[in-house]
Enzyme design. Sequence first.
Site, PDB file in Angstrom:
ATOM      1  N   GLY A 161      -1.205  -0.521  -0.980  1.00 53.31           N
ATOM      2  CA  GLY A 161      -0.417  -0.481   0.255  1.00 53.31           C
ATOM      3  C   GLY A 161       0.831   0.371   0.105  1.00 53.31           C
ATOM      4  CG  HIS A 178      -3.039  -8.746  -0.034  1.00 54.36           C
ATOM      5  ND1 HIS A 178      -2.214  -9.806   0.232  1.00 54.36           N
ATOM      6  CD2 HIS A 178      -2.526  -8.124  -1.126  1.00 54.36           C
ATOM      7  CE1 HIS A 178      -1.243  -9.849  -0.668  1.00 54.36           C
ATOM      8  NE2 HIS A 178      -1.395  -8.832  -1.495  1.00 54.36           N
ATOM      9  CD  GLN A 205       2.762  -6.637 -11.641  1.00 56.81           C
ATOM     10  OE1 GLN A 205       1.639  -6.266 -11.977  1.00 56.81           O
ATOM     11  NE2 GLN A 205       3.196  -6.490 -10.388  1.00 56.81           N
TER      12      GLN A 205
HETATM   13  O1  PAF Z   1       0.903  -4.705  -5.884  1.00 54.34           O
HETATM   14  C1  PAF Z   1       0.521  -5.667  -6.569  1.00 54.34           C
HETATM   15  O2  PAF Z   1       0.174  -6.741  -6.062  1.00 54.34           O
HETATM   16  C2  PAF Z   1       0.516  -5.535  -8.094  1.00 54.34           C
HETATM   17  O3  PAF Z   1       1.588  -4.786  -8.543  1.00 54.34           O
HETATM   18  C3  PAF Z   1      -0.801  -4.973  -8.630  1.00 54.34           C
HETATM   19  C4  PAF Z   1      -1.053  -3.549  -8.181  1.00 54.34           C
HETATM   20  C5  PAF Z   1      -1.961  -5.854  -8.197  1.00 54.34           C
HETATM   21  C6  PAF Z   1      -0.769  -4.962 -10.166  1.00 54.34           C
HETATM   22  O4  PAF Z   1      -0.595  -6.241 -10.683  1.00 54.34           O
END
Ligand code: PAF
Length: 280
Positions: free
Chosen positions: A147, A37, A61
């Site tokens: 990423g 990150h 998600q």
């Molecule tokens: O890659 C992630 O951490 C997540 O899928 C994101 C893009 C922040 C969406 O919740």
Amino acid sequence: MKLARTVKEVKEQVREWKRQGLSVGLVPTMGYLHEGHQSLIKRAVTENDRVVVSVFVNPIQFAPNEDLETYPRDLEADCALCENTGAAMVFHPEAEEMYGDGFTTFVDMTGVTKELCGKSRPTHFRGVCTVVNKLFNIVTPDRAYFGQKDAQQLAVIRRMVRDLNMNLEVVGCPIIREADGLAKSSRNTYLSAEERKAALVLSRAVFAGEKMIRDGERDGEKVLAAMTAMIEAEPLARIDYVEMVKWDSIEICHQIDGPVLTAVAVYIGKTRLIDNFIAE
Ligand code: PAF
């Protein structure tokens, strides 16, 4: 650095930045930030006047059987990393702030979400696209950073931005690895010492597959067979998928005659890890 918890706070601050003619970069994350990150934030800081990092474990998600409850969280450490890396704001909303008030609108997609993680996690990208769309509308960034570790997610977001005529640039950034090769992931913290060693089978398979293609192999089946055999030799590993797709369309392919994404998802114990490479 400012910590914002409401959509209103973010919108007001961004409006003020835009009034001053400043460009804005967005790094969407689910927190528990690591060097992967941080590399996105660093890049965003070099390319934008102000950078917003969203830290939000997006419930929609995750499928009901997945790790929403146990997903690691450490807001204090995340804020320290963001501040030290030059971010101007962390946006950390509660789920109620994002999905309260009778929320019923979702962004769905076909095609690029059909294979790989979209097949194993059928509701995942609907949740990702919806939250990323909301974040884009809230922050209105000039650029957003993702990423390549989540390569299909990067392709999906690019497709969404193109299809829906969104007014921003999507910037893809390379995978960041531990010294021994393991791709950095917040989920690596779930691994026991024994599983951590076993997890190296993912990067070993990825490096081996990549070398085969760089050395001239054009038969995708041979590359996938070699990678699969390596992973199957690790007793703690259980394959979810080992696949090759065209990088632009995420359609399954067996011949390397353009950019291909070769991606693996493997359970090490109960932890599902992913890794990949893009080659042509
Ligand atoms: O890659 C992630 O951490 C997540 O899928 C994101 C893009 C922040 C969406 O919740």
